[in-house]
Design a protein around this motif. Structure first.
Motif, PDB file in Angstrom:
ATOM      1  N   MET A 154      18.014  43.275  41.300  1.00 25.52           N
ATOM      2  CA  MET A 154      18.957  43.484  42.397  1.00 25.52           C
ATOM      3  C   MET A 154      18.904  42.389  43.467  1.00 25.52           C
ATOM      4  N   LYS A 155      18.389  41.217  43.107  1.00 23.53           N
ATOM      5  CA  LYS A 155      18.260  40.156  44.090  1.00 23.53           C
ATOM      6  C   LYS A 155      19.334  39.079  43.982  1.00 23.53           C
ATOM      7  N   TYR A 156      20.033  39.029  42.857  1.00 24.46           N
ATOM      8  CA  TYR A 156      21.021  37.975  42.647  1.00 24.46           C
ATOM      9  C   TYR A 156      22.357  38.575  42.215  1.00 24.46           C
ATOM     10  N   ALA A 157      23.424  37.985  42.710  1.00 24.43           N
ATOM     11  CA  ALA A 157      24.771  38.466  42.391  1.00 24.43           C
ATOM     12  C   ALA A 157      25.666  37.295  42.033  1.00 24.43           C
ATOM     13  N   LYS A 158      26.623  37.562  41.155  1.00 19.67           N
ATOM     14  CA  LYS A 158      27.602  36.544  40.767  1.00 19.67           C
ATOM     15  C   LYS A 158      28.980  37.189  40.709  1.00 19.67           C
ATOM     16  N   LEU A 159      29.951  36.461  41.205  1.00 22.74           N
ATOM     17  CA  LEU A 159      31.347  36.893  41.175  1.00 22.74           C
ATOM     18  C   LEU A 159      31.991  36.385  39.898  1.00 22.74           C
ATOM     19  N   LEU A 160      32.779  37.225  39.252  1.00 18.75           N
ATOM     20  CA  LEU A 160      33.454  36.827  38.025  1.00 18.75           C
ATOM     21  C   LEU A 160      34.904  37.282  38.029  1.00 18.75           C
ATOM     22  N   ASP A 161      35.572  37.061  36.918  1.00 19.50           N
ATOM     23  CA  ASP A 161      36.977  37.403  36.688  1.00 19.50           C
ATOM     24  C   ASP A 161      37.900  36.569  37.575  1.00 19.50           C
ATOM     25  N   PHE A 162      38.267  35.398  37.044  1.00 18.40           N
ATOM     26  CA  PHE A 162      39.139  34.497  37.778  1.00 18.40           C
ATOM     27  C   PHE A 162      40.579  34.557  37.278  1.00 18.40           C
ATOM     28  N   GLY A 163      40.899  35.632  36.580  1.00 19.07           N
ATOM     29  CA  GLY A 163      42.247  35.766  36.031  1.00 19.07           C
ATOM     30  C   GLY A 163      43.320  35.949  37.089  1.00 19.07           C
ATOM     31  N   VAL A 164      42.932  36.336  38.302  1.00 19.04           N
ATOM     32  CA  VAL A 164      43.941  36.532  39.348  1.00 19.04           C
ATOM     33  C   VAL A 164      43.744  35.576  40.523  1.00 19.04           C
ATOM     34  N   ILE A 165      42.924  34.529  40.339  1.00 19.54           N
ATOM     35  CA  ILE A 165      42.794  33.562  41.431  1.00 19.54           C
ATOM     36  C   ILE A 165      44.158  32.931  41.716  1.00 19.54           C
ATOM     37  N   ARG A 166      44.377  32.611  42.985  1.00 17.29           N
ATOM     38  CA  ARG A 166      45.680  32.085  43.393  1.00 17.29           C
ATOM     39  C   ARG A 166      45.505  30.814  44.201  1.00 17.29           C
TER      40      ARG A 166
END
Length: 255
Positions: A154-166
């Motif tokens: 629970m110390k590291y996080a990553k953002l994913l899913d770039f299918g809706v980046i604008r």
């Protein structure tokens, strides 16, 4: 897409190669329009996102191609709190994106297990990921627990899913010509995005939407429950809640 559609696509692709990447096992997860498989190429492991051709054709193949091409622009650009994009392409009827693979669960799955002492660090990491995307002239538009993976400690996080980046430089906010479609997740989006009431097409306006979504994720971390959970059904109640309700955000145990 539903589980049946995901299983159907798995049966078709298991053991096959897409863009040179071998589909090794049953899907890891699936979303509204795509299935993510564990895959490998030359000994390298990756997460292979394959879009359902039926859904792509239903909503416009050219529009989906444009979204995939935006993900291509992130190849070679890395940030410790973003899942890296390795490759994108099209093989026959399949559009695909190849990403960095992590055997981590998403935040929605482990929400009750996140120690209050890690909340500040985790939300800061996702904010840094969103800032990096902004510096690349993109707004994510769909920051939510399901699009955040966290390490087992629970110390590291990553953002994913770039299918809706604008990209910020699009003249039309919807990416769909004259249509005014809502793109994102209702539960984690501000009213002005849901009702298409935003007027200013600026980085600051999109940053405000990002701040709202970060705040929504922070709510879930602090309260250990999804935002507007009690209003989810029927759908109309959730729309009204997003428009009118002010969520309680309070956890004295968090740092």
């Amino acid at each position: 897409m539903n589980n049946h559609s995901a299983e159907k696509l798995t049966a078709e692709l298991l053991g096959q190669t897409i863009g040179g990447w071998l589909v090794e096992k049953k899907y890891i997860n699936h979303g509204k329009s795509a299935v993510v498989f564990p895959a490998s190429k030359g000994g390298q492991k990756a997460a292979l996102k394959v879009f359902d051709p039926e859904i792509v054709n239903r909503y416009g193949r050219d529009a989906q191609r444009k979204r995939v091409e935006r993900e291509r622009s992130l190849i070679g650009k890395s940030h410790p709190n973003l899942v890296s994009v390795y490759d994108v392409g099209e093989q026959g009827e399949f559009l695909f994106v190849v990403m960095e693979y992590f055997d981590w669960k998403n935040l929605a799955e482990v929400l009750l297990n996140v120690p209050p002492s890690e909340v500040r660090s985790l939300i800061s990491q996702i904010a840094l990921a969103a800032k990096f995307l902004e510096e690349e002239s993109f707004a994510h538009r769909d920051i939510k627990p399901e699009n955040i993976i966290v390490s087992s400690d629970m110390k590291y996080a990553k953002l994913l899913d770039f299918g809706v980046i604008r990209p910020f430089d699009l003249s039309n906010i919807t990416d769909e010509g004259d249509q005014r479609n809502f793109i994102g997740t209702l539960q984690y989006s501000p009213p002005e995005l849901l009702f298409r009431e935003e007027e200013e097409q600026s980085i600051e306006a999109w940053r405000a939407i990002t701040f709202y979504q970060l705040g929504a994720v922070l709510h879930d971390l602090l309260m250990q429950k999804p935002l507007f959970k009690e209003f989810k059904n029927p759908y109309g109640r959730l729309v009204l809640a997003v428009e009118r309700e002010i969520p309680l955000v309070d956890n004295p145990e968090a740092d």
